[in-house]
Write a protein that holds these residues in place. Structure first.
Motif, PDB file in Angstrom:
ATOM      1  N   SER A  91       0.831  -1.204   0.000  1.00 61.93           N
ATOM      2  CA  SER A  91       0.000   0.000   0.000  1.00 61.93           C
ATOM      3  C   SER A  91       0.869   1.258   0.000  1.00 61.93           C
ATOM      4  CB  SER A  91      -0.937   0.006   1.216  1.00 61.93           C
ATOM      5  OG  SER A  91      -0.190   0.038   2.420  1.00 61.93           O
ATOM      6  N   GLU A  92       0.469   2.216  -0.764  1.00 61.50           N
ATOM      7  CA  GLU A  92       1.215   3.475  -0.840  1.00 61.50           C
ATOM      8  C   GLU A  92       1.179   4.218   0.494  1.00 61.50           C
ATOM      9  OE1 GLU A  92       1.340   7.470  -3.698  1.00 61.50           O
ATOM     10  OE2 GLU A  92      -0.505   6.314  -3.468  1.00 61.50           O
ATOM     11  N   TRP A  95       3.937   3.333   3.158  1.00 58.71           N
ATOM     12  CA  TRP A  95       5.271   3.898   2.969  1.00 58.71           C
ATOM     13  C   TRP A  95       5.259   5.410   3.162  1.00 58.71           C
ATOM     14  CZ3 TRP A  95       9.097   0.592   3.024  1.00 58.71           C
ATOM     15  CH2 TRP A  95       8.840  -0.726   2.648  1.00 58.71           C
ATOM     16  N   SER A 102       7.713   6.825  -2.715  1.00 56.92           N
ATOM     17  CA  SER A 102       6.475   6.151  -3.122  1.00 56.92           C
ATOM     18  C   SER A 102       6.727   4.977  -4.054  1.00 56.92           C
ATOM     19  CB  SER A 102       5.541   7.154  -3.813  1.00 56.92           C
ATOM     20  OG  SER A 102       6.171   7.718  -4.953  1.00 56.92           O
ATOM     21  N   ARG A 103       7.941   4.816  -4.573  1.00 59.63           N
ATOM     22  CA  ARG A 103       8.222   3.726  -5.498  1.00 59.63           C
ATOM     23  C   ARG A 103       8.289   2.370  -4.798  1.00 59.63           C
ATOM     24  NH1 ARG A 103       9.767   5.257 -10.544  1.00 59.63           N
ATOM     25  NH2 ARG A 103      10.255   7.469 -10.860  1.00 59.63           N
ATOM     26  N   TRP A 105       6.106   0.857  -2.856  1.00 61.69           N
ATOM     27  CA  TRP A 105       4.875   0.084  -2.985  1.00 61.69           C
ATOM     28  C   TRP A 105       4.687  -0.423  -4.412  1.00 61.69           C
ATOM     29  CZ3 TRP A 105       0.639   1.783  -5.980  1.00 61.69           C
ATOM     30  CH2 TRP A 105       0.729   3.084  -6.485  1.00 61.69           C
ATOM     31  N   ASP A 159      -5.332   2.098   0.478  1.00 64.13           N
ATOM     32  CA  ASP A 159      -4.990   3.350  -0.206  1.00 64.13           C
ATOM     33  C   ASP A 159      -6.227   4.216  -0.456  1.00 64.13           C
ATOM     34  OD1 ASP A 159      -2.292   2.882  -0.287  1.00 64.13           O
ATOM     35  OD2 ASP A 159      -2.312   1.941  -2.262  1.00 64.13           O
TER      36      ASP A 159
END
Length: 544
Positions: A91-92, A95, A102-103, A105, A159
């Motif tokens: 899930s974004e 992180w 963000s990469r 996830w 998310d």
């Protein structure tokens, strides 16, 4: 100047894909139907009214039913554990809570895409070569792909959950881990739990499919009876499968209502509906003891040998497989291209058939539409709506309870092998699933706009056209696109029984132990699956 909306654009693309798929399937050829198989089909139908009810067979049926249920329960248990871990990491928002790039996830989602793209039957065939017919084979074959699918869905639910409470806690100095588990998870809990119920229903069907490779249970007995043309016995196992699926469906619906879960799965929503876990907390004591008791009983009944995970023979056989599969053999790639086109065409026709059939059956199958007191029958007149309700529910149950490979074998009674029988088999199976999901959309839709139209004196036809359809069609299309991804995976299993596509090549390569070519075929199938996932995701986003 006509403005092409996203819905119109995807509609035209879908229509073109259906037409091209029909041409690829050879719909207008004269050699599609095998009339010599009509007597066998008639025997199959007649046997449905007098199944074999002998004591010995009923005992076998009961044992096979319990085995299928146990495989589903144990497989779901491990898939949920894998899904929870993978869903959080994929899930974004997880992180972002820690301030990480963000990469991260995206990389994890890419990693879980491979196991979920491979059908559980293929996993089962692989583990049969490693562990034999131990119950562990069926459990792990369900847990790996379903765990990856659950992780993907869980990550999307997390998310899409409102982040305001999480941000408030983070800005107040609360640690990211504490803030995540005390703000985001409670909001998403009921959606996560609802999807677990849906995944368990899917596990029942997958456990039956795995019986085809000899894993035991109802699927194994059904396959043996169908191969030996013992249709009376076959229908006994069918009825047991119908009852099992029906009981699981009813118990799942009852538990979801008690816990406040409105539907099995939410798709195509900008954000999840506000649901309060506190409202359902008083009912959790019902679910937890039932789940623990059922889980313990199922593990005791099938008694899987977990020591095989670290057994030296497992490492030896796995090493042999890797050595025999490398290097990959790319010499057969030109022959795979037409089969890949067949596979995509089969999935397109299957989802078109199931979406149309599901749409037709969803409205009479909804408990708030035609039934007395429903939206279009508020006077409560006539018994015809009740008959339609029961019949449509029965048809949907039968369609989704019978595994797609069994449908394919039945269709092949009267059709020659090819794309069309595979598409019909997949369409029948997914029709039952889509129709039930669509019926839930109708049952859970907002009644206020429809009541307003009714109060203004609008006839039922206009309420349906200008009220019901605009409210439900976006969700219907989202479910259809979601099931298209599943249909793509399932083309492999109908191909295994002779329905065409890449599944046919997989069958030949598996039977001849040609693992070098098998790796290449699986790689091509994964590419097709990712392509369908990408198209489906883009279409769903455009239709929101």
């Amino acid at each position: 100047m006509t403005v092409i909306t996203p819905a119109l654009k995807w509609g035209l693309i879908g229509l073109a894909a259906i037409v091209l798929s029909l041409l690829q399937a050879g719909l207008f050829r004269q050699d599609l139907f095998n009339l010599n198989g009509v007597p066998l089909l008639w025997r199959f139908i007649v046997a449905s009214v007098h199944p074999d009810l002998s004591t010995e067979l009923l005992q076998t049926t009961f044992s096979a039913t319990v085995t299928t249920l146990a495989y589903a329960v144990c497989g779901t248990f491990f898939s949920v554990i894998l899904g929870m871990i993978g869903g959080v990491l994929a899930s974004e928002v997880w992180w972002l809570s820690f301030g990480q790039p963000s990469r991260c996830w995206l990389l994890i989602r890419a990693a879980i895409a491979v196991p979920r793209a491979i059908h559980e039957l293929i996993w089962g065939l692989f583990f049969v070569n490693i562990w034999g017919l131990d119950p562990l084979t069926a459990i792990v074959a369900i847990a790996i792909p379903f765990g990856a699918i659950t992780a993907k869905v869980f990550s999307e639910i997390l998310d899409e959950t409102p982040r305001t409470p999480l941000l408030i806690l983070l800005n107040s100095g609360v640690s990211p881990l504490t803030a995540f588990f005390y703000s985001l998870l409670p909001q998403a809990f009921l959606n996560l739990l609802s999807y677990v119920f849906y995944r368990f229903e899917c596990s029942i069907r997958s456990a039956a499919v795995l019986g085809i490779i000899g894993a035991g249970g109802l699927g194994y007995e059904i396959f043996l009876s169908l191969q030996s043309l013992r249709y009376e016995q076959l229908w006994t196992f069918f009825y047991a499968l119908f009852i099992l699926n029906g009981l699981v469906d009813l118990s799942s619906a009852w538990l979801r209502r008690r816990l406040g879960c409105s539907s099995r799965i939410d798709l195509n929503l900008q954000q999840n509906k506000s649901k309060t876990p506190q409202k359902a907390a008083q009912n959790y004591f019902i679910l937890i003891p039932i789940a623990l008791f059922l889980l313990t009983l199922c593990f005791w009944y099938i008694n899987p040998d977990f020591s095989k995970f670290w057994a030296p023979r497992t490492q030896q056989l796995f090493g042999q497989f890797v050595r025999s599969a490398l290097p990959p053999d790319f010499s057969g790639v030109p022959q795979l291209i037409p089969q890949a086109i067949e596979t995509v065409s089969m999935s397109v026709l299957a989802i078109a058939f199931s979406a149309f059939g599901g749409l037709l059956l969803a409205f009479p199958a909804a408990n708030n539409f035609f039934l007395p007191g429903g939206l279009l029958n508020q006077q409560g007149n006539g018994s015809l709506p009740q008959i339609m309700f029961l019949l449509s529910r029965a048809v949907l149950l039968i369609c989704r309870a019978i595994p797609a490979p069994i449908w394919a074998l039945v269709v092949l009674f009267v059709m020659f092998p090819g794309i069309l029988p595979g598409a019909i088999a997949l369409g029948l199976h997914n029709l039952g699933i889509l129709g039930r999901l669509m019926a839930e959309v109708i049952e859970n839709q907002d009644q206020r706009p429809l009541a307003a139209l009714k109060a203004q004196g609008a006839p039922n036809s206009l309420i349906f056209l200008y009220g019901v359809l605009p409210l439900t069609m976006p969700r219907f299309l989202a479910y259809s696109l979601y099931r298209w991804e599943v249909c793509m995976r399932e083309t492999v299993i109908v191909g295994l029984v002779g329905a065409g596509g890449l599944g046919r090549s997989l069958t030949e390569q598996l039977s001849s132990f040609d693992y070098q070519a098998l790796i290449v075929t699986l790689g091509g199938f994964l590419m097709l699956t990712f392509l369908v996932d990408w198209v489906s995701a883009n279409a769903r986003r455009s239709l929101r």
